[in-house]
Scaffold this active site. Structure first.
Site, short mmCIF file in Angstrom:
data_model
loop_
_atom_site.label_atom_id
_atom_site.label_comp_id
_atom_site.label_asym_id
_atom_site.label_seq_id
_atom_site.Cartn_x
_atom_site.Cartn_y
_atom_site.Cartn_z
N ASP A 34 0.70 -1.20 0.19
CA ASP A 34 -0.04 -0.01 0.16
C ASP A 34 0.92 1.33 0.05
O ASP A 34 2.02 1.15 0.64
CB ASP A 34 -0.80 -0.02 1.36
CG ASP A 34 -2.07 0.99 0.99
OD1 ASP A 34 -2.04 2.00 0.87
OD2 ASP A 34 -3.25 0.37 0.92
N ASP A 58 4.55 3.21 -4.33
CA ASP A 58 3.86 4.07 -5.18
C ASP A 58 3.78 3.19 -6.40
O ASP A 58 4.76 3.28 -7.28
CB ASP A 58 4.82 5.28 -5.71
CG ASP A 58 4.09 6.21 -6.51
OD1 ASP A 58 3.07 6.01 -6.99
OD2 ASP A 58 4.90 7.24 -6.97
N TYR A 150 -13.74 8.89 -13.58
CA TYR A 150 -13.61 7.73 -12.94
C TYR A 150 -14.05 6.42 -13.75
O TYR A 150 -13.35 5.27 -13.89
CB TYR A 150 -14.68 7.31 -11.82
CG TYR A 150 -14.82 6.33 -11.01
CD1 TYR A 150 -13.74 5.78 -10.36
CD2 TYR A 150 -15.88 5.56 -11.09
CE1 TYR A 150 -13.88 4.53 -9.51
CE2 TYR A 150 -15.83 4.26 -10.57
CZ TYR A 150 -15.00 3.77 -9.88
OH TYR A 150 -15.12 2.47 -9.27
N LYS A 154 -11.97 3.23 -14.94
CA LYS A 154 -12.11 1.83 -14.91
C LYS A 154 -12.37 1.19 -16.16
O LYS A 154 -11.98 -0.10 -16.23
CB LYS A 154 -13.26 1.54 -14.09
CG LYS A 154 -12.93 2.04 -12.48
CD LYS A 154 -12.03 1.22 -11.77
CE LYS A 154 -11.78 1.38 -10.11
NZ LYS A 154 -10.85 0.26 -9.85
N THR A 185 -19.07 1.02 2.42
CA THR A 185 -17.87 1.46 3.35
C THR A 185 -18.21 2.65 4.15
O THR A 185 -19.30 3.28 3.89
CB THR A 185 -16.88 1.83 2.32
OG1 THR A 185 -17.26 2.97 1.61
CG2 THR A 185 -16.15 0.67 1.31
#
Length: 232
Positions: A34, A58, A150, A154, A185
């Site tokens: 991460d 990264d 977005y 994707k 979430t």
């Protein structure tokens, strides 16, 4: 294989952590990668004594991705599955938005997956059943207002998944993607307080599909874009 060696990118986030915990509960050895400086409390313990943790990674940078994946492979003794959970989201209309958002989401969603896949390929070719699972988006099949950047990024993940599946058929490596709708979430609950999260996809539900695609049972599935939309 009874215990697989699995690399999870974006492992400190809600979905990444859920996937890592579920895989570890099934007996797999996990490498958690991460960009964040440290994992959330309890995650490493939940992933077992064999878990390997690498923070500050990264994946938008090819060299950093290469180093991180090679380090994880060395720690695990190889890689059987790469689960690309790392990514990002932003809602922004084109008129009120900016070009940087488009570039940022491309880096977070497409470049991270491509760089991690490229770095993992030599190791996956050494596995008896190599697996790659990416996270696309149901919103990229038909986008809505404010979802352009977005959805475009994707959609790039979808095309990467399909093309890489074709490229790796001869190597016995499968490449698939899950296409979730709305993930349950804390952030999504805060952003949509009037919605019913019972209709959404839970991290555990999505994790189960991801881990199926990463399993031996899914050996005949490759190049698939699997909708995981809950009751939305």
């Amino acid at each position: 294989m009874t215990a697989r060696r699995i690399v999870v990118t974006g492992a400190f986030g809600i979905l990444g952590a859920a996937v890592a915990k579920a895989a570890a509960a099934g007996g797999d050895r996990i490498a958690l990668l991460d960009f964040a400086p440290e994992p959330p409390d309890g995650l490493v313990a939940d992933c077992g004594p064999g878990a390997f943790v690498l923070s500050g990674v990264d994946l938008t940078d090819p060299a950093s991705a290469h180093l991180a994946v090679n380090t994880a492979a060395s720690a695990l003794g190889g890689i059987d599955a790469l689960l690309n959970i790392a990514g990002g989201f932003s809602w922004q209309t084109l008129a009120d938005g900016d070009a940087e958002t488009w570039e940022r989401l491309y880096r977070l969603n497409v470049a991270t997956a491509a760089n991690a896949c490229r770095a993992a390929l030599p190791h996956l070719r050494g596995s008896p059943a190599g697996r790659i699972v990416n996270v696309g988006a149901n919103a990229a099949l038909r986008s809505g207002a404010g979802m352009g950047a977005y959805a475009a990024s994707k959609a790039g993940v979808h095309r990467l998944t399909e093309s890489l599946a074709e490229e790796l058929k001869a190597d016995g490596i499968t490449v698939n993607a899950v296409l979730p709708s709305i993930l349950d979430t804390p952030a999504n609950r805060a952003d949509m307080p009037k919605a019913d999260p019972a209709l959404w996809v839970s991290p555990a539900e999505l994790s189960a599909v991801i881990l199926f695609l990463a399993s031996e049972a899914a050996s005949a599935v490759t190049g698939a874009l699997v909708p995981v939309t809950g009751r939305v």
